[in-house]
Design an enzyme around this catalytic site. Sequence first.
Site, PDB file in Angstrom:
ATOM      1  N   HIS A 103       0.837  -1.199   0.000  1.00 24.54           N
ATOM      2  CA  HIS A 103       0.000   0.000   0.000  1.00 24.54           C
ATOM      3  C   HIS A 103       0.870   1.245   0.000  1.00 24.54           C
ATOM      4  O   HIS A 103       2.095   1.161   0.165  1.00 24.54           O
ATOM      5  CB  HIS A 103      -0.920   0.034   1.237  1.00 24.54           C
ATOM      6  CG  HIS A 103      -0.215   0.182   2.543  1.00 24.54           C
ATOM      7  ND1 HIS A 103       0.173  -0.902   3.305  1.00 24.54           N
ATOM      8  CD2 HIS A 103       0.210   1.284   3.235  1.00 24.54           C
ATOM      9  CE1 HIS A 103       0.783  -0.479   4.401  1.00 24.54           C
ATOM     10  NE2 HIS A 103       0.817   0.850   4.393  1.00 24.54           N
ATOM     11  N   HIS A 135      -6.005  -2.026   4.567  1.00 19.98           N
ATOM     12  CA  HIS A 135      -5.945  -0.847   3.701  1.00 19.98           C
ATOM     13  C   HIS A 135      -5.094  -1.158   2.478  1.00 19.98           C
ATOM     14  O   HIS A 135      -4.115  -1.900   2.539  1.00 19.98           O
ATOM     15  CB  HIS A 135      -5.455   0.391   4.422  1.00 19.98           C
ATOM     16  CG  HIS A 135      -4.068   0.331   5.000  1.00 19.98           C
ATOM     17  ND1 HIS A 135      -3.452  -0.819   5.411  1.00 19.98           N
ATOM     18  CD2 HIS A 135      -3.171   1.325   5.246  1.00 19.98           C
ATOM     19  CE1 HIS A 135      -2.250  -0.538   5.896  1.00 19.98           C
ATOM     20  NE2 HIS A 135      -2.057   0.755   5.799  1.00 19.98           N
ATOM     21  N   HIS A 160       4.782   7.219   2.298  1.00 20.30           N
ATOM     22  CA  HIS A 160       5.556   5.982   2.207  1.00 20.30           C
ATOM     23  C   HIS A 160       4.903   4.966   1.282  1.00 20.30           C
ATOM     24  O   HIS A 160       3.711   5.020   1.012  1.00 20.30           O
ATOM     25  CB  HIS A 160       5.777   5.350   3.588  1.00 20.30           C
ATOM     26  CG  HIS A 160       4.560   4.760   4.236  1.00 20.30           C
ATOM     27  ND1 HIS A 160       3.823   5.420   5.172  1.00 20.30           N
ATOM     28  CD2 HIS A 160       3.966   3.540   4.103  1.00 20.30           C
ATOM     29  CE1 HIS A 160       2.820   4.658   5.587  1.00 20.30           C
ATOM     30  NE2 HIS A 160       2.890   3.498   4.945  1.00 20.30           N
ATOM     31  N   HIS A 200       1.212  -0.475  15.060  1.00 21.93           N
ATOM     32  CA  HIS A 200       0.188   0.551  14.917  1.00 21.93           C
ATOM     33  C   HIS A 200      -1.066   0.138  15.683  1.00 21.93           C
ATOM     34  O   HIS A 200      -1.430  -1.050  15.694  1.00 21.93           O
ATOM     35  CB  HIS A 200      -0.210   0.728  13.449  1.00 21.93           C
ATOM     36  CG  HIS A 200       0.851   1.320  12.594  1.00 21.93           C
ATOM     37  ND1 HIS A 200       1.505   2.497  12.905  1.00 21.93           N
ATOM     38  CD2 HIS A 200       1.354   0.917  11.393  1.00 21.93           C
ATOM     39  CE1 HIS A 200       2.364   2.787  11.947  1.00 21.93           C
ATOM     40  NE2 HIS A 200       2.305   1.847  11.021  1.00 21.93           N
ATOM     41  N   TYR A 216       9.855   1.719   9.717  1.00 21.24           N
ATOM     42  CA  TYR A 216       9.975   2.699   8.637  1.00 21.24           C
ATOM     43  C   TYR A 216      11.439   3.096   8.465  1.00 21.24           C
ATOM     44  O   TYR A 216      12.178   3.258   9.453  1.00 21.24           O
ATOM     45  CB  TYR A 216       9.168   3.960   8.963  1.00 21.24           C
ATOM     46  CG  TYR A 216       7.677   3.754   8.964  1.00 21.24           C
ATOM     47  CD1 TYR A 216       6.926   3.919   7.799  1.00 21.24           C
ATOM     48  CD2 TYR A 216       7.013   3.407  10.135  1.00 21.24           C
ATOM     49  CE1 TYR A 216       5.561   3.740   7.809  1.00 21.24           C
ATOM     50  CE2 TYR A 216       5.640   3.225  10.152  1.00 21.24           C
ATOM     51  CZ  TYR A 216       4.924   3.393   8.982  1.00 21.24           C
ATOM     52  OH  TYR A 216       3.563   3.210   8.990  1.00 21.24           O
ATOM     53  N   GLU A 252       8.232   1.320   4.140  1.00 23.33           N
ATOM     54  CA  GLU A 252       7.772   0.571   5.310  1.00 23.33           C
ATOM     55  C   GLU A 252       7.777  -0.901   4.960  1.00 23.33           C
ATOM     56  O   GLU A 252       7.432  -1.288   3.833  1.00 23.33           O
ATOM     57  CB  GLU A 252       6.350   0.984   5.691  1.00 23.33           C
ATOM     58  CG  GLU A 252       5.778   0.192   6.869  1.00 23.33           C
ATOM     59  CD  GLU A 252       4.271   0.376   7.073  1.00 23.33           C
ATOM     60  OE1 GLU A 252       3.818   0.249   8.222  1.00 23.33           O
ATOM     61  OE2 GLU A 252       3.557   0.623   6.080  1.00 23.33           O
TER      62      GLU A 252
END
Length: 310
Positions: A155, A202, A217, A249, A258, A268
């Site tokens: 993503h 996501h 990112h 997260h 990261y 990431e």
Amino acid sequence: MALTGVLRPGHVVLRVMDLDKAVAHYTDALGLIEVARDDKGRVFFKAWDEADHHSVVLRQADEAGMDYMGWKVDSAATLERLAGDVKNSGLVTDTSWIAAGEHPHTGKRFRFTIPTGHVMELYAQKDATGCSTGYLNPEPWPDGLKGMAPSRFDHCLLYGDDLDGTVKLFTEVLGFGLAEEVVAGPEKFRIAAFLSCSNKVHDVAFIRQPMKNKFHHASFLLDNWYEVLKAADIISKRKISIDLGPTRHGITRGETIYFFDPSGNRNEVFAGGYIYYPDKPTVTWTDDQLGPAIFYHDRKLNEAFLSVVT
């Protein structure tokens, strides 16, 4: 098959300021596989478990950042339908068709600029050159992997001003679901949106910021928390510029670290997250809980993480 329309992120095109250093980073440290170069000087890569010809493209430029992100759709008919819907939505600008073959092994692409200023494109065809294990009695992973060795490009997180228009485009026109959001104040003003076209938590995320067309990112999938910790060792061993992590997260529940490529584009590597279905209620975070939402272990914000973009 139930999954229709937009299937997944298909490619991301990044600008780098030293192509040789960038190629070394993305192959030897991150662990992507170089698959092609073209007469425009672009270099094409894929991850080991991706079937399609490429998912990451690098090009030499004077500044870092993202040129565009491509999305694979399920058929040529869907491509034509969605191109018409996007064009007629009143939410995009600069629409155009890119001829087949402009990316190697790739059919025609419909390109457009979304309200946050980012360039997106849809396409239906990219040659399936196969993953590194093959499809007949495959092993769980191939020999000869390098670096962090993610299994796929996962993503992007992008910054831009018109978050409302972009969410409307992705949900009402392109058929994405709003998996998670961050809202601010008693009026619950949306400041972040995490959007899925699949069962992933996501496929793209957007943060509301006053500037247009900024890149935070690109993320690549690892199998588990141990591989994220191993990525941290590789980052230290190779003296790569680290940003944050390893940590978890709250948003998405993902495990993460990261770091930066040699041009300053943030990468990431990511594991975990939950399964998303379109009927799952949107998870909402309030701005007073942004610390644990972004960095669950530290439970506090990091200004550099939020403000450094390309």
